[in-house]
Design an enzyme around this catalytic site. Sequence first.
Site, PDB file in Angstrom:
ATOM      1  N   LEU A 108       0.860  -1.354   0.029  1.00 41.35           N
ATOM      2  CA  LEU A 108      -0.100  -0.084   0.005  1.00 41.35           C
ATOM      3  C   LEU A 108       0.794   1.201  -0.096  1.00 41.35           C
ATOM      4  O   LEU A 108       1.953   1.401   0.766  1.00 41.35           O
ATOM      5  CB  LEU A 108      -1.057  -0.026   1.246  1.00 41.35           C
ATOM      6  CG  LEU A 108      -1.694   1.129   1.415  1.00 41.35           C
ATOM      7  CD1 LEU A 108      -3.031   1.315   0.498  1.00 41.35           C
ATOM      8  CD2 LEU A 108      -2.336   1.488   2.774  1.00 41.35           C
ATOM      9  N   HIS A 109       0.583   2.078  -1.042  1.00 46.18           N
ATOM     10  CA  HIS A 109       1.267   3.474  -0.925  1.00 46.18           C
ATOM     11  C   HIS A 109       0.549   4.327  -0.083  1.00 46.18           C
ATOM     12  O   HIS A 109      -0.628   4.446  -0.217  1.00 46.18           O
ATOM     13  CB  HIS A 109       1.473   3.880  -2.457  1.00 46.18           C
ATOM     14  CG  HIS A 109       2.482   3.174  -3.189  1.00 46.18           C
ATOM     15  ND1 HIS A 109       3.818   3.424  -3.386  1.00 46.18           N
ATOM     16  CD2 HIS A 109       2.370   1.922  -3.909  1.00 46.18           C
ATOM     17  CE1 HIS A 109       4.383   2.526  -4.282  1.00 46.18           C
ATOM     18  NE2 HIS A 109       3.329   1.640  -4.465  1.00 46.18           N
TER      19      HIS A 109
END
Length: 109
Positions: A108-109
């Site tokens: 997840l960014h």
Amino acid sequence: MAGATSPSQPCIFCQIARNSTSTPLLHSDDKVVAFQDIKPSAFRHYLVIPVEHIPTVRDLQRRNEDYTLVSHMLNVGQTLLRRDGPQSNQYRFGFHQPPLNSVDHLHLH
């Protein structure tokens, strides 16, 4: 849910999750770890990854275990952002889908 990696090409994110690198961890628990992106495209560009090797977002299934994991990943990201940038009001989180993911380990960014 879990995928295999080739022994000849170890997954760098698995190594980070096992704390086998010099990457400083911003968060670590039994499900996820978080660290700064090495090529940030934003001032606060964090990655939150599961400790378990899951190749991509496409390997998630519609089951409680996966919903719980993704919710936890998002919660960790939001907690880090509130801690490190309480004044931030414009941010977004997301997953890259193949072929746009640079590492075959869910992140997840």
